[in-house]
Motif scaffolding. Structure first.
Motif, PDB file in Angstrom:
ATOM      1  N   ARG A 404       0.840  -1.190   0.000  1.00 49.36           N
ATOM      2  CA  ARG A 404       0.000   0.000   0.000  1.00 49.36           C
ATOM      3  C   ARG A 404       0.883   1.251   0.000  1.00 49.36           C
ATOM      4  O   ARG A 404       2.098   1.177   0.188  1.00 49.36           O
ATOM      5  N   TYR A 405       0.198   2.380  -0.141  1.00 46.20           N
ATOM      6  CA  TYR A 405       0.864   3.676  -0.035  1.00 46.20           C
ATOM      7  C   TYR A 405       0.697   4.206   1.386  1.00 46.20           C
ATOM      8  O   TYR A 405      -0.249   3.856   2.103  1.00 46.20           O
ATOM      9  N   ILE A 407       0.554   7.662   3.881  1.00 52.35           N
ATOM     10  CA  ILE A 407       0.353   9.106   3.981  1.00 52.35           C
ATOM     11  C   ILE A 407       1.142   9.604   5.179  1.00 52.35           C
ATOM     12  O   ILE A 407       0.934   9.135   6.306  1.00 52.35           O
ATOM     13  N   GLN A 418      -2.778   4.012   3.520  1.00 55.84           N
ATOM     14  CA  GLN A 418      -4.034   4.280   2.834  1.00 55.84           C
ATOM     15  C   GLN A 418      -4.971   3.081   2.933  1.00 55.84           C
ATOM     16  O   GLN A 418      -4.535   1.932   3.023  1.00 55.84           O
ATOM     17  N   LYS A 419      -6.260   3.361   2.878  1.00 54.87           N
ATOM     18  CA  LYS A 419      -7.247   2.298   2.957  1.00 54.87           C
ATOM     19  C   LYS A 419      -7.236   1.468   1.683  1.00 54.87           C
ATOM     20  O   LYS A 419      -6.836   1.930   0.616  1.00 54.87           O
ATOM     21  N   GLU A 425     -10.252   9.057  -3.050  1.00 57.45           N
ATOM     22  CA  GLU A 425     -10.707   9.809  -1.884  1.00 57.45           C
ATOM     23  C   GLU A 425     -10.843  11.292  -2.247  1.00 57.45           C
ATOM     24  O   GLU A 425      -9.973  11.862  -2.907  1.00 57.45           O
ATOM     25  N   PRO A 428      -7.905  13.095   1.006  1.00 56.11           N
ATOM     26  CA  PRO A 428      -7.047  12.084   1.644  1.00 56.11           C
ATOM     27  C   PRO A 428      -6.546  12.504   3.023  1.00 56.11           C
ATOM     28  O   PRO A 428      -6.140  11.650   3.818  1.00 56.11           O
ATOM     29  N   TYR A 429      -6.564  13.801   3.325  1.00 55.15           N
ATOM     30  CA  TYR A 429      -6.071  14.241   4.630  1.00 55.15           C
ATOM     31  C   TYR A 429      -6.961  13.756   5.772  1.00 55.15           C
ATOM     32  O   TYR A 429      -6.524  13.726   6.920  1.00 55.15           O
ATOM     33  N   GLN A 431      -7.809  10.833   6.358  1.00 55.76           N
ATOM     34  CA  GLN A 431      -7.328   9.556   6.885  1.00 55.76           C
ATOM     35  C   GLN A 431      -6.297   9.754   7.991  1.00 55.76           C
ATOM     36  O   GLN A 431      -6.122   8.870   8.825  1.00 55.76           O
ATOM     37  N   VAL A 447       2.701  11.454  -0.033  1.00 60.08           N
ATOM     38  CA  VAL A 447       2.374  10.041  -0.226  1.00 60.08           C
ATOM     39  C   VAL A 447       3.672   9.301  -0.506  1.00 60.08           C
ATOM     40  O   VAL A 447       4.396   9.637  -1.454  1.00 60.08           O
TER      41      VAL A 447
END
Length: 674
Positions: A404-405, A407, A418-419, A425, A428-429, A431, A447
Motif C-alpha cells: 500500500r501507499y 500518507i 491508505q485504505k 478519496e 485524503p487528509y 485519513q 504520499v
C-alpha cells in the motif's frame, strides 16, 4: 626488454644520455659542416622537438626535476615519466591539418601498460600488489608474493587478501562488520534445517566463502552447501579456504576431478560445491531450499531468478547495502531501483525495510508465489530481509494486497497506510489522525511508497532462531534476537524459556509415525511420501500458529517529540506509563530511543507531557505534573525573592548609618554592619 624509463638510479638515466649522444653527433655531422663537440647531450626520454641537446649540467637538472622527481617507485625501481612517442594521442583536426600530440606517460614494470597520470599509475601498481601480482617480467629475481592474512570467525578460518577491507572490483571482499549479519542468516538456516533434512542451500555471492563454510562446518550433513561467485580470483580463494578448513570440494567442471580430498589422509564427510557462474544463471538452472543474496549494493536485479526455482516453504534471504538510497539520502536512486517514493523521516530505517520487502513481494508475485516475512532488520551498514516462500496464486494475491501507499504528515510526522480499495478519496487528509491540514496553510502531507504494510517479524521463528543462537554460542546475535522477539510481540517483558521450541514439533512427528507404523502392509509403500506430506502440512500449521497479532506499524522517537523546557521520564518508565494507559508498547531495534506503539501521536505526546517535569525543578522525582504543586512552588519562590530584597535594603541602610558615624565619631552600639 625493460623500457628505458624504468631505472634504479638517476645516474643510469645519465648513462643513457651518453649512449644517445653518439646518435646525436652523427645526425649533426651529416647535416652540417661545422665541427661537432661532445659536450651537448640529448635527453633519452624526450623527443628532440620537445627538449634540445644541452650541456651536462643542464641535462642533469632536467632529468632530476622533470623525470626523476615525479617517478613511481616499486621494488627498488623507478618508473620515470616518458615523453617519447610510445603512446600517441588522438589527433586534433584544426582546419585542414591534423596535429598529433604526443602525451607524457608511465610504463608499468609488471604488465608494460602505459598510463598517463601519476596517481593512476600508483593505483595501477597497488591493484597488482593486492592481487598478488608482484613478479615483474623484467626482474630476474622474482619478488616474494604478498602473504594472505588468515582470519577466524565462528571457528572458521578464511584467507583474505591484504586489501580485504577496501576491495576493488576484481578482489574478494570480507567485511568484519557484517559478522552480525552472518550470524542471523546462520540462525535462520539452522531453523530451516530442523524442519527438513537435508536441504540444499546457496550462497550466490561467495567472495571468500566464509558464510558457506560456516554453514557446512556447523550444520554438517543437514545441509548441502553450494558457494558461487562469478570472479575467478574469488573462486580460487574459496577453494583454498576449503583446503584450510579440511573440507572436500566438489568441482562444477568436468575437466577437473569431481572430488578432491583435502587434508593429510583424513576422512572428511563435509563436501562443498564451488561454482563459477553468474548468480542469475545458477538460480535459473537449479532449485534450492535456501538462497542468500548479498551483492554489492542493491539485490533487486537477482530477485526474479531467486524466486523462479526456490522450493515450496523454502527461505530467501537478502542483504542490501545500498543504504544511501534506502535511507532516503539518494531518493532518485530509490525511485529507480525500487520504484518507491520516500523522504527522510524519523522512522527511515523501518521505511527502508518495508521498501525492500515490497520489492521482494512483487518479484515473488511475478512467479506466482507469496511470501511470509520472517525477519526484517535495518542497521547501520545493511538491511536484512528473510522471507518464506509460499507457492500458489492465492498466497501471491494475498501478499500483493499488503502493498500500500503511506500518507505522511510533514508537520507532526504522523503517518497512516491508505485504505484498501481503488476508489479515489475526495480528501485524503481525513485519513490522518492529526488536524495539521486544517490548522496549517498549504499542503502538509506526502504520499510515500508503495510499501509493505504487513508484519515484519514472525514470533515463533524468532524464538527458534534465538534457541539456535544459544545452542551454537552466537553471542552477538542473542541480544538483537531478544529485542526482536519483544518487538514482534509488542511487549516489554524479557522472560524467555530455556526449553527447546522443537519439542512440540517432534511430538507431532512421532504421532504421525505411530499412525503410519500401524497401517496395513500395502500402505507402507507410500509411507515415505505420506510422511513428507505430513511434515509439510505440519510446517504450514505451525506457520499459521506462529503468526501472532501483527505488531503496530512504525515507531516514534521520544527525543523528536519531547517538550521544550521539560525533562522527559526515563524510557523504560515511559513504556510502563503507556502500557498502563492501555496501549501496546515495546522498544525497537531500528532506533535505540524509538517506541513502537499503537497509540496515536496525540495520545503519545499527552502521556509524555503528563509524566515530564520542568527543567527548573532540578532533582524533583519523576511523576505526574500537577498544577497546584507548580502554583505553590511559584508562590514560595516569589516569597523568598521578596525576603531577600528586604534584607538587602536593610543592609544598605546600616551601611549608610556606619558611614555617617565615621565623621561624627558616634558609633551605634548595635549595627547590622558589624
Amino acid at each position: 626488454e625493460k623500457h628505458i624509463s624504468i631505472q634504479r638510479h638517476l645516474a643510469d638515466l645519465e648513462k643513457l644520455a651518453d649512449l644517445k649522444e653518439g646518435e646525436f653527433t652523427v645526425a649533426v655531422s651529416e647535416n652540417t659542416d661545422l665541427p661537432v663537440t661532445d659536450e651537448k647531450k640529448p635527453c633519452p626520454l624526450c623527443p628532440e622537438e620537445k627538449f634540445r641537446a644541452c650541456y651536462s649540467h643542464k641535462l642533469h637538472r632536467h632529468l632530476q626535476n622533470l623525470h626523476w622527481k615525479v617517478s613511481v617507485e616499486f621494488e627498488g625501481y623507478r618508473m620515470c615519466i616518458c615523453h617519447l612517442p610510445c603512446r600517441p594521442v588522438k589527433p586534433n583536426l584544426i582546419g585542414d591539418q591534423a596535429f598529433s600530440k604526443m602525451g607524457a606517460h608511465y610504463h608499468c614494470i609488471i604488465c608494460s601498460a602505459t598510463i598517463t597520470r601519476r596517481t593512476d599509475m600508483i593505483s595501477h601498481i597497488t591493484r597488482h600488489v593486492n592481487k598478488g601480482e608482484t613478479e615483474s617480467r623484467f626482474i630476474t629475481v622474482p619478488a616474494p608474493k604478498s602473504a594472505h592474512e588468515v582470519l577466524k570467525e565462528s571457528a572458521t578460518d578464511v584467507q583474505v587478501l591484504p586489501n580485504y577491507y577496501t576491495p576493488h572490483k576484481t578482489d574478494s571482499y570480507f567485511n568484519p562488520k557484517m559478522k552480525l549479519n552472518r550470524q542471523l542468516i546462520f540462525c535462520a538456516l539452522a531453523v530451516l534445517a530442523e524442519e527438513r533434512k537435508p536441504i540444499e542451500c546457496l550462497d550466490a555471492f561467495g567472495a571468500t566463502g566464509i558464510m558457506g563454510l560456516q554453514w557446512a562446518k556447523h550444520l554438517r550433513s543437514s545441509v548441502k552447501v553450494t558457494i558461487n561467485d562469478c570472479n575467478e580470483n574469488s573462486v580460487m580463494m574459496i577453494r583454498e579456504n576449503c583446503h584450510l578448513n579440511k573440507m572436500k570440494v566438489k568441482l562444477s567442471t568436468e575437466e577437473e576431478d569431481n572430488d578432491e580430498a583435502m587434508g593429510d589422509g583424513e576422512e572428511h564427510t563435509d563436501t562443498i560445491e564451488v561454482t563459477k557462474m553468474d548468480a542469475n544463471v545458477i538460480m535459473h538452472l537449479r532449485s534450492f531450499d535456501f538462497i542468500h543474496l548479498d551483492p554489492f549494493g542493491t539485490s533487486v536485479n537477482y530477485l526474479d531468478s531467486a524466486f523462479r526455482n526456490v522450493r515450496n516453504l523454502g527461505i530467501v534471504s537478502l542483504t542490501s547495502t545500498d543504504i544511501s538510497s534506502l535511507y532516503a539520502k539518494a531518493q532518485h536512486v530509490a525511485l529507480r531501483h525500487y520504484g518507491c517514493n520516500i523522504v527522510r523521516t524519523e522512522y527511515y530505517k523501518e521505511l527502508a525495510a518495508r521498501v525492500v520487502v515490497a520489492a521482494v513481494t512483487r518479484a515473488a508475485a511475478r512467479c506466482n508465489k507469496g511470501i511470509e516475512v520472517l525477519l526484517a532488520v535495518a542497521l547501520e551498514h545493511f538491511v536484512l530481509v528473510v522471507v518464506r516462500v509460499l507457492r500458489g496464486p492465492s498466497p501471491a494475491d494475498d501478499s500483493a494486497k499488503k502493498i500500500r501507499y503511506l500518507i505522511h504528515c510533514q508537520w507532526c510526522e504522523e503517518r497512516i497506510f491508505q485504505k484498501e480499495g481503488n476508489m479515489v478519496e475526495e480528501n485524503p487528509y481525513q485519513q490522518l489522525p492529526c488536524d495539521c491540514h486544517g490548522s496549517m496553510p498549504g499542503k502538509t502531507a506526502v504520499v510515500l511508497g508503495p510499501l509493505w504494510s504487513g508484519a515484519l517479524f514472525n514470533t515463533g521463528f524468532l524464538r527458534r532462531m534465538l534457541f539456535e543462537a544459544v545452542q551454537y554460542g552466537l553471542d552477538e546475535a542473542q541480544p538483537l534476537l531478544k529485542t526482536l522477539v519483544c518487538e514482534a510481540e509488542c511487549t516489554t517483558s524479557k522472560h524467555f524459556s530455556t526449553h527447546s521450541p522443537y519439542d512440540e514439533n517432534k511430538q507431532e512427528e512421532c504421532g504421525v509415525y505411530i499412525k503410519t507404523r500401524n497401517a496395513p502392509a500395502e500402505s507402507c509403500l507410500v509411507h515415505g511420501k505420506r510422511k513428507s506430506d505430513e511434515v509439510i502440512r505440519n510446517a504450514a500449521k505451525r506457520q499459521k500458529s506462529e503468526s501472532s497479532a501483527e505488531h503496530p506499524a512504525f515507531y516514534y522517537n521520544v527525543h523528536r517529540h519531547s517538550i521544550k523546557g521539560m525533562n522527559m521520564p526515563k524510557l523504560n518508565k515511559f513504556l510502563s506509563y503507556l502500557s498502563e494507559a492501555g496501549y501496546r508498547v515495546s522498544r525497537t531495534h531500528f532506533d535505540p530511543m524509538g517506541v513502537r506503539t499503537n497509540a496515536p501521536l496525540a495520545q503519545f505526546k499527552t502521556v509524555l507531557l503528563k509524566y515530564s517535569t520542568p527543567t527548573y525543578t532540578g532533582g524533583q522525582a519523576e511523576g505526574p505534573l500537577h498544577l497546584a504543586e507548580d502554583v505553590q512552588a511559584g508562590e514560595q519562590a516569589q516569597a523568598a525573592a521578596d525576603s531577600k530584597a528586604e534584607d538587602a535594603e536593610f543592609l544598605e541602610d546600616d551601611k549608610s548609618r556606619v558611614a555617617a558615624a565615621v565623621f561624627t565619631g558616634d558609633f551605634p552600639t548595635h549595627c547590622a554592619a558589624d
